[in-house]
Design an enzyme around this catalytic site. Structure first.
Site, PDB file in Angstrom:
ATOM      1  CB  THR A  79       5.943  -1.792   1.082  1.00  0.00           C
ATOM      2  OG1 THR A  79       7.234  -1.559   1.654  1.00  0.00           O
ATOM      3  CG2 THR A  79       4.873  -1.363   2.078  1.00  0.00           C
ATOM      4  CG  ASN A 122      15.553  -5.180   6.382  1.00  0.00           C
ATOM      5  OD1 ASN A 122      14.933  -6.171   6.776  1.00  0.00           O
ATOM      6  ND2 ASN A 122      15.434  -4.002   6.971  1.00  0.00           N
ATOM      7  CB  SER A 175      11.932  -4.735  -3.914  1.00  0.00           C
ATOM      8  OG  SER A 175      12.369  -3.426  -4.181  1.00  0.00           O
ATOM      9  CB  ALA A 176      12.456  -3.200  -9.406  1.00  0.00           C
ATOM     10  CB  CYS A 208      11.724   1.959   6.334  1.00  0.00           C
ATOM     11  SG  CYS A 208      12.004   1.008   4.850  1.00  0.00           S
TER      12      CYS A 208
END
Length: 404
Positions: free
Chosen positions: A76, A155, A203-204, A328
């Site tokens: 983000t 996603n 992103s991890a 989200c």
């Protein structure tokens, strides 16, 4: 087999135990706890060495130069830094940005903010297959376009855009190209040496690493300039200030190292599980796969079960962790904006469930989940008058419902 079963890997992944072990080694007095910015003693030097090793591991997964990797708090923030950073730096060249209607909210909310600042944004409609094509981008390009932001893997529906082809187009027109790749690391091969992508968000926690850490790839040749969005200390070559979280960075590096080594075998295994699950639930009538059947990652199956309300189905699947829409925003009762953009009607959009499989999913879990889905859909349809009408041959699309 332990219940409940986790089938929501696109929302987040558990940290791989090998990653957790590496992270724990950077927390206590006995470990590598120093501040990487401390230049005057060995604790700082060792922490900096660990951070740079992780930077190299992230770069190796996507075939980039380690100097092109900027640490952030997650995808983000990377999206914000890339889009706002380019918009503010290159505003004198133009104020037009192109993105798509099916981007993650981190991109869409960022472009909405830029619209409030006077930028103009074109939102591309995907095809029914959920894909954004180079031709769609080409048709929207203008003289004053400074940035295109089109994601790699979606996603919600798992479709894979041809970012290499879009990059060829944008480079030929002198327009910068940003890609949100949060969902693609460890699933799809990425070669930034070859691809003409200028900025890429990572992103991890979508790749078996910790939450709260991500990275932004910023191309050096041809050089991309950004205006920093966070100030204070000039860390990360002035692009992103803030003390570096050594343990999280080391975790992300290890996660990306594992992804690089195990991606091919893991994708084959997950493709088998996904196919197994899809075959079993497809014994039901009126089940639709959302998005392209071919240009997709095997990890994601977004299915609509006609004549069943998605929320009711999720409530019936108490032993399964699945989602309707993106984590989200899945508290919203609006039908998924991604499925609406594909042209799905409200009923099909509302009846969609996203099943996402991952590293720790087993065959036994997949078989159990498929059985539970078939049972729940069958029960809910028994209670549905619309299902009865459909079975009686009534064309529900031709009925004019009375408003009340």
């Amino acid at each position: 087999m332990k219940l409940p079963i986790y089938l929501d890997y696109s929302a987040t992944t558990p940290v791989d135990p090998r990653v957790a072990q590496k992270m724990c080694e950077c927390l206590t007095m006995e470990g590598n706890f120093g501040n990487p910015a401390s230049r005057s003693h060995v604790f700082g030097w060792k922490a900096e060495e660990a951070v740079e090793n992780a930077r190299r591991q992230v770069a190796e997964l996507v075939n980039a130069d380690p100097r092109e990797i900027v640490w952030t708090s997650g995808a983000t923030e990377s999206d914000n830094l890339a889009i706002k950073g380019v918009a503010h730096f290159y505003a004198s060249k133009g104020k037009h940005i192109i993105t798509s209607k099916i981007e993650h909210k981190a991109v869409l909310d960022t472009t909405r903010q830029l619209e409030r600042e006077g930028f103009e944004v074109t939102y591309l409609e995907p095809g029914e297959d959920g894909l954004i094509t180079p031709a769609m981008v080409a048709a929207a390009l203008r003289e004053d376009t400074i940035l295109v932001s089109v994601m790699h893997v979606n996603n919600e529906i798992g479709t894979v855009n041809d970012i290499a082809a879009i990059g060829e187009l944008t480079r030929s027109r002198g327009v910068l190209y940003h890609v949100d790749a949060a969902q693609s690391t460890g699933k799809v091969a990425i070669d930034l040496e070859r691809m003409k992508v200028d900025l890429m968000s990572f992103s991890a926690h979508k790749t078996y690493g910790p939450k709260g850490i991500g990275a932004l790839y910023v191309r050096r040749k041809p050089r991309v300039r950004l205006e920093a969005q966070m100030h204070g200390g000039g860390h990360e070559r002035g692009m992103r200030s803030g003390t570096l979280a050594t343990h999280q960075i080391v975790g992300m590096g290890e996660a990306f190292r594992i992804a690089r080594e195990e991606m091919a075998a893991e994708s084959r295994r997950i493709a088998g599980l996904s196919h197994r699950f899809h075959e079993q639930v497809s014994t039901l009538e009126e089940v639709y796969l959302n998005g392209s059947a071919t240009a997709r990652v095997p990890h994601n199956l977004n299915l609509s079960f006609n004549y069943v309300e998605g929320e009711s189905l999720i409530m019936s699947l108490r032993d399964l962790a699945v989602s309707s829409g993106s984590a989200c925003t899945s508290a919203s009762l609006e039908p998924s904006y991604v499925l609406r953009a594909l042209g799905r009607n409200d009923e099909l959009a509302h009846s969609s469930i996203r099943f996402t499989f991952g590293r720790f999913t087993t065959e036994e879990e997949v078989d159990y989940a498929a059985r539970k889905v078939c049972e729940a859909v069958g029960k809910l349809r028994e209670l549905s008058p619309l299902w009865d009408m459909y079975k009686d041959g009534v064309d529900l699309s031709k009925i004019e419902w009375q408003a009340h």
